[in-house]
Structure formats: C-alpha cells, structure tokens
Scaffold this active site. Structure first.
Site, mmCIF file in Angstrom:
data_model
loop_
_atom_site.group_PDB
_atom_site.id
_atom_site.type_symbol
_atom_site.label_atom_id
_atom_site.label_comp_id
_atom_site.label_asym_id
_atom_site.label_seq_id
_atom_site.Cartn_x
_atom_site.Cartn_y
_atom_site.Cartn_z
ATOM 1 N N ASP A 35 0.666 -1.186 -0.090
ATOM 2 C CA ASP A 35 0.019 -0.019 0.039
ATOM 3 C C ASP A 35 0.970 1.280 -0.069
ATOM 4 O OD1 ASP A 35 -2.053 1.673 0.271
ATOM 5 O OD2 ASP A 35 -2.875 0.935 2.138
ATOM 6 N N ASP A 36 0.795 2.033 -1.139
ATOM 7 C CA ASP A 36 1.682 3.319 -1.268
ATOM 8 C C ASP A 36 3.014 3.228 -1.201
ATOM 9 O OD1 ASP A 36 -0.968 4.491 -1.026
ATOM 10 O OD2 ASP A 36 -0.280 5.785 0.675
ATOM 11 N N CYS A 74 -5.748 4.303 -4.039
ATOM 12 C CA CYS A 74 -6.312 3.056 -3.570
ATOM 13 C C CYS A 74 -7.493 2.341 -4.016
ATOM 14 C CB CYS A 74 -6.348 3.235 -1.985
ATOM 15 S SG CYS A 74 -5.202 4.077 -1.118
ATOM 16 N N LYS A 128 -6.232 -5.233 3.689
ATOM 17 C CA LYS A 128 -7.147 -4.035 3.586
ATOM 18 C C LYS A 128 -8.132 -4.443 2.248
ATOM 19 C CE LYS A 128 -6.419 0.677 1.406
ATOM 20 N NZ LYS A 128 -5.241 1.753 1.160
ATOM 21 N N HIS A 130 -11.127 -1.646 1.497
ATOM 22 C CA HIS A 130 -11.447 -0.165 1.002
ATOM 23 C C HIS A 130 -12.147 -0.215 -0.366
ATOM 24 C CE1 HIS A 130 -9.241 3.796 0.598
ATOM 25 N NE2 HIS A 130 -10.509 4.151 0.895
ATOM 26 N N HIS A 223 1.679 2.376 3.735
ATOM 27 C CA HIS A 223 0.808 3.431 4.032
ATOM 28 C C HIS A 223 1.062 4.299 5.565
ATOM 29 C CE1 HIS A 223 -2.773 5.903 3.988
ATOM 30 N NE2 HIS A 223 -3.243 5.595 2.864
ATOM 31 N N ASP A 286 -0.236 -0.831 -4.793
ATOM 32 C CA ASP A 286 -1.477 -0.385 -5.452
ATOM 33 C C ASP A 286 -1.426 0.881 -6.172
ATOM 34 O OD1 ASP A 286 -1.048 1.221 -3.178
ATOM 35 O OD2 ASP A 286 -3.040 1.183 -2.488
ATOM 36 N N ASN A 287 -0.445 1.909 -5.845
ATOM 37 C CA ASN A 287 -0.333 3.056 -6.521
ATOM 38 C C ASN A 287 1.065 3.542 -5.997
ATOM 39 O OD1 ASN A 287 -2.733 3.445 -4.291
ATOM 40 N ND2 ASN A 287 -0.922 4.654 -3.687
ATOM 41 N N LYS A 308 1.598 9.689 -5.715
ATOM 42 C CA LYS A 308 0.295 9.169 -5.477
ATOM 43 C C LYS A 308 -0.760 10.112 -5.872
ATOM 44 C CE LYS A 308 -2.938 7.024 -1.829
ATOM 45 N NZ LYS A 308 -2.965 6.731 -0.346
#
Length: 571
Positions: A35-36, A74, A128, A130, A223, A286-287, A308
């Site tokens: 994540d991130d 996300c 996660k 989301h 994240h 994810d990004n 991001k």
C-alpha cells in the site's frame, strides 16, 4: 521438490501456456499488494537505500514487470484488480472511499475471487479492503472471499487499529477498524502487520492442499497511519537502516523492511506446507508513494515524475513481479495494467475461456514465453470531478490533458535519498534472506552475475537527454505528450512535434470519456459514526439491492475537460 520443479520447467519448454486442471493441478496463488510503495522503495530496482532482500530474491528469480501500471490511488486500483475493468466503468474512479461513504463496487459486478471459486479455489482476503463497507453486501466475505481478516477502510493506526476520518466540513470520526469477518478485534494487541501476517500463515497451514488456494494478502504497509502517528515501525524492536540520513525516510524504511520480512514468513510457510513449488506469487503496489502532502509516507517514486493521486508515472507505474518455479527469470518489458490480473490469473488457474466484457487482457502466455505484450494501450486515468483531466498510454506515447491545477506535477523525494553510511550489500542481503534459504530446498540458487545483471536490467533508463527548461503542465487546450520508451521521466514534451499522434490519442480519450459511468456526489452518512457503535467502524445501512442508488450505473453525459480535437494539428 527439485524433481517437481524440473517437471514444471519441462511443461514450460514444451510451450504449455496455461495451467489447466485437465493437465496438472491448478497453482495456488498468493497475491501480495503493498500500500503506497514507491518505485524507488525496493532494492531490486537499483536503489541501495531500502533493503528488501526477500522481495529481491523472489523478483530476481521470477518475472519483473518493468512496465506495469496501476491506478493512481487506493480504491480505483483495487476496483480494477477485482473487476478486470477500468474504474470508470463502474463509477469507482477518483478520490478513494471514506469509511462513512455509502458506496462500493456495484453488486452487479462479479469479482475475481468469485470467478476463482467457480473453478474450485478457496479464497481468503487478509488485510485492506477499501471497496465499500456501508452494508454487509459490500464486504469481502459477501463478494467472493471465504473469509476476511483485516481492515475495511483505507488505513488504520498500526498499534490501536483505529481509523481517524475527517470530513471536508471538519467533522471528525474515529473508531476501531479491524475485523475477523464480522467480529471486531477489540482485544487485539499485535503490531498490525504482524497480526495480518500471522493470520495469512494460519490460513496456509490450515488449508487442504488438494484444493487450490487464492490468498490475497493486502497489506496496510507502508501506508501512513493516522496523522498523529504517520510512520509506525514495530515497537520493541531495534531501529535499523542507520545508513539512511533523513529520519522520516529511515522510519519509512523500517516499515518497508518489516513488510519484506513478512513476505519471507509467507514464503517459508508455503514451503513448510509443501506447496511452494506449485504456488504462483504476485507482488504489486496499489499506487505510487505519497512523498509529500496529506498522509505522506516519505516513499519515493524517482526517477518518475509525480506521486500518488497523480496520472504522472510516479503515481501509476509501480513495483511488480510474478514468481513461479516454472518461470524463467527475466525482466519483462511488456505493457501491463492492473486490470489484466483478472484474465491472467484465471488463465494460469486453467480457465480456458473468459467471455465477460472487461478491459483486462490475458498476459499469461506472453509472460510465460517472454513474448511481447498483447496490450497496445491503456487508460491511465479519467477524472470527472474537481480538476477534470485524462491520461492515455498508446504504444510508447503518453498523453495527459485537462486541468492539472493543484495536481502534484513535480519530481519528489530526491532530498530523502541521501545515505550517511554505507548501505547493506545488495547481493549479500539477498543471498542470506529467508526466501533464499527456502529456495535452496527447491534447488534454486542465486548466481551473483545473473542477479546483478537482472537488477541492472530492471533499472529504468532515461535515453532522451533533452530536458524542458520549464516542465510541461497540461491545460484543457494544450496537453503534454511524451515518448516513454525514451523519456520515462516525462521531462521532454513532444506536443508540438507530435500533432498527428495528439489528434489520434485525443480522439481515443473522447471515446473512452463517453463510456464513463458517473461517480456522483460523495454521500457521507453520520449514521456511520463509530461513536454510535462503541467506537467501532460497523456497517450502518440495511441490505441494499442491485437497483439501489448505491449501485446505479449512469453514463456520464458531460463533455470531456479538454477541447482539443482533430483540429489540434492546426494549433
């Protein structure tokens, strides 16, 4: 196990391009999503700052996806992964979901885990979600997963598992967001990354190996947590990464290193279970990283521009690789989008035909054989609210156009890359990693020359040495055009020289824009306030139906946020 590995390689050499249930057992699938995490935050990309030896060991013995694209943030990324569609097809584009937002992936969409269940897989999500939590129907265990352990929203504090959510009007909501299916984990005390990894390991050991497993490990790391404790490496553990000069970057490095350690634990569990030789392991972010701004985590996307929540390469071109014992190690330069995982994984699992209308393309044969990607274009983004803009990749070219006011258009994080001491040696760290130790039991070794050559090949190279004195920033009447094969840093605008290409790509963007499903206004519901539920982030709506406004599909009727058309060649 070594004989089993040779068996798989034999099938590969014979040109088998799908793992069919009629030929051999379908592979187990471990899909890991960070994540991130930024492009510069894994050491197999050439950076010596953050050590990721377990990821490096998997990547250098697998297929590194050098031109892999995700979404810029996300919720859209996870939507594309699970639907095989661009997020704008389902109204899930743009800003990510609030916990208190009455929206989710439309119930009419059949998600990846449900497709895998149809062909016999057991499916589990750890981490996660989301993608909607207003009603139970939106939750993962009602969308194709046999179980879910983790957070329902976008992020949590790593130690208290609480989500603090601030609305645009200043309203502040906060409460526990960690669940075992429907049961809130009120007494949990572990570091959240360890809690997630422990559960994933339990699922692996408890799985009946005669049935294929799909384990979706969706980490909340790296994240940032809540604003009061943005970077939270494990407590009661010696802080490493002493060579990193910037203190915030050092804390971030420790979060990434713990995620890497967790990956090593998962691979060890697969080996101890006796199923690693027939497990397909995917790793993606994810990004891109939010280097600065809201919920910044000091991740770095260089040499790419942006971060991001931007359509620049730094927001969407992320670390990714795929590993299986049968794959010949390589750096695959094919164009791939996150929506491609739906048909690609189903093909690897033995599903011979996929009739659903999606944007994803089956990349499995091309990855197996090291051939060119069948994908020739991808929609990077369309944003229909606030700053309206769009971006498209077609062949080697990328076009960005629209209102980029307030978008992160710069290059971020160079000041965080300084080391004050000599960093750990890349090869020594890789060779002594948990994954390397496990691989040795499969007869998989790491030749120094091959590892260094693979790492060198994975480094993004800037061929075009021309750099605009003033970086191009798109407007609704004049966009920016780049040849990414020569200019991955997006530093040399070709708008005036490539007018025919601009015309073609603008027409394509207009066509895609006309197919977009309207997202609609953000609807935040005070009934979601955890304070009304003993400070737990519970669902708050009764059951919704496929006809509910939460799931309506209304094609966007507005004009695109740019007014350049075929006449652009005359500008």
């Amino acid at each position: 196990m070594f004989i089993q590995t040779l068996f798989w390689q034999w099938w590969l050499l014979l040109g088998i391009i799908s793992v069919s249930a009629n030929d051999v057992s379908p592979p187990h699938i471990l899909f890991i999503m960070a994540d991130d995490m930024g492009h510069n935050d894994v050491s197999y990309h050439g950076s010596d700052q953050i050590s990721t030896p377990n990821l490096d060991a998997l990547a250098t013995r697998g297929s590194i996806l050098k031109q892999y694209y995700s979404e810029a943030i996300c919720t859209p990324a996870r939507t594309a992964l699970l639907t095989g569609k661009y997020p704008m097809r389902t109204g899930m584009q743009g800003f990510p979901l609030y916990n208190s937002e009455d929206r989710g992936i439309p119930l009419t969409e059949k998600l990846l885990p449900a497709h895998l269940k149809d062909i016999g897989y057991k499916t589990h999500l750890v981490g996660k979600w989301h993608l909607g939590m207003a009603s139970k129907q939106f939750l993962p265990q009602y969308r194709g997963y046999d179980s879910h352990y983790g957070l329902r929203g976008g992020f949590v504090d790593y130690l208290s598992y609480h989500k603090v959510e601030q609305w645009p009007d200043g309203t502040l909501l906060f409460g526990l967001d960690l669940f075992d299916n429907d049961i809130p984990q009120i007494t949990e005390e572990r570091y959240v990354v360890d809690a997630l990894t422990d559960r994933a390991v339990e699922i692996i050991f408890g799985h009946n190996s005669s049935t294929p497993l799909f384990l979706h490990y969706s980490s909340c790391a790296p994240h940032a947590g809540n604003a009061g404790g943005a970077l939270q490496p494990p407590l009661y553990k010696k802080l490493g990464s002493r060579h990193v000069a910037n203190s915030d970057r050092r804390l971030y490095a420790e979060v990434v290193r713990h995620l890497d350690y967790s990956v090593g634990r998962l691979v060890r569990a697969l080996a101890d279970k006796g199923i690693l030789h027939n497990t397909l392991i995917v790793f993606v972010s994810d990004n891109g990283a939010p280097t600065t701004g809201m919920y910044s985590n000091w991740g770095v996307n260089l040499p790419f521009r942006g971060q991001k929540q931007t359509p620049w390469e730094g927001g969407v071109r992320v670390p990714a690789f795929i590993w299986h014992a049968a794959l010949k190690p390589n750096v695959w330069d094919g164009l791939m989008h996150i929506s491609d995982w739906m048909p690609t994984l189903l093909a690897a699992a033995g599903r011979k035909k996929f009739d659903e209308k999606i944007d994803g393309i089956n990349q499995w044969p091309s990855i197996l054989r090291g051939q060119q990607s069948p994908r020739k274009e991808l929609l990077v983004t369309v944003e229909d609210r606030d700053n309206g803009y769009a971006a498209l990749r077609m062949g080697d070219y990328k076009l960005l156009i629209g209102n980029f006011t307030g978008v992160g258009n710069a290059y971020y994080g160079a000041e965080f890359l300084a080391n004050k001491e000599t960093p750990p040696d890349f090869y020594d760290s890789l060779a002594s990693s948990e994954v390397a130790k496990v691989f040795s039991t499969l007869g998989i070794t790491f030749d120094y020359g091959d590892v260094i050559a693979t790492r060198k090949a994975a480094v993004v190279k800037q061929i075009d040495t021309v750099k605009d004195q003033v970086p191009c920033i798109p407007t609704p009447t004049r966009g920016c055009l780049y040849n990414l094969k020569k200019d991955p840093a997006e530093s040399h605008d070709l708008w005036l020289r490539g007018q025919k290409i601009v015309s073609l790509m603008t027409m394509r963007l207009r066509s895609l824009w006309s197919q977009m499903v309207r997202r609609g206004p953000t609807k935040l519901n005070i009934d979601a306030d955890p304070a009304s539920h003993n400070y737990i982030c519970l669902t708050w709506l009764n059951n919704v139906t496929q006809e509910s406004p939460l799931n309506e599909k209304v094609v966007y009727k507005g004009a695109p946020p740019f007014n350049v058309g075929c006449e652009c060649a005359n500008n």
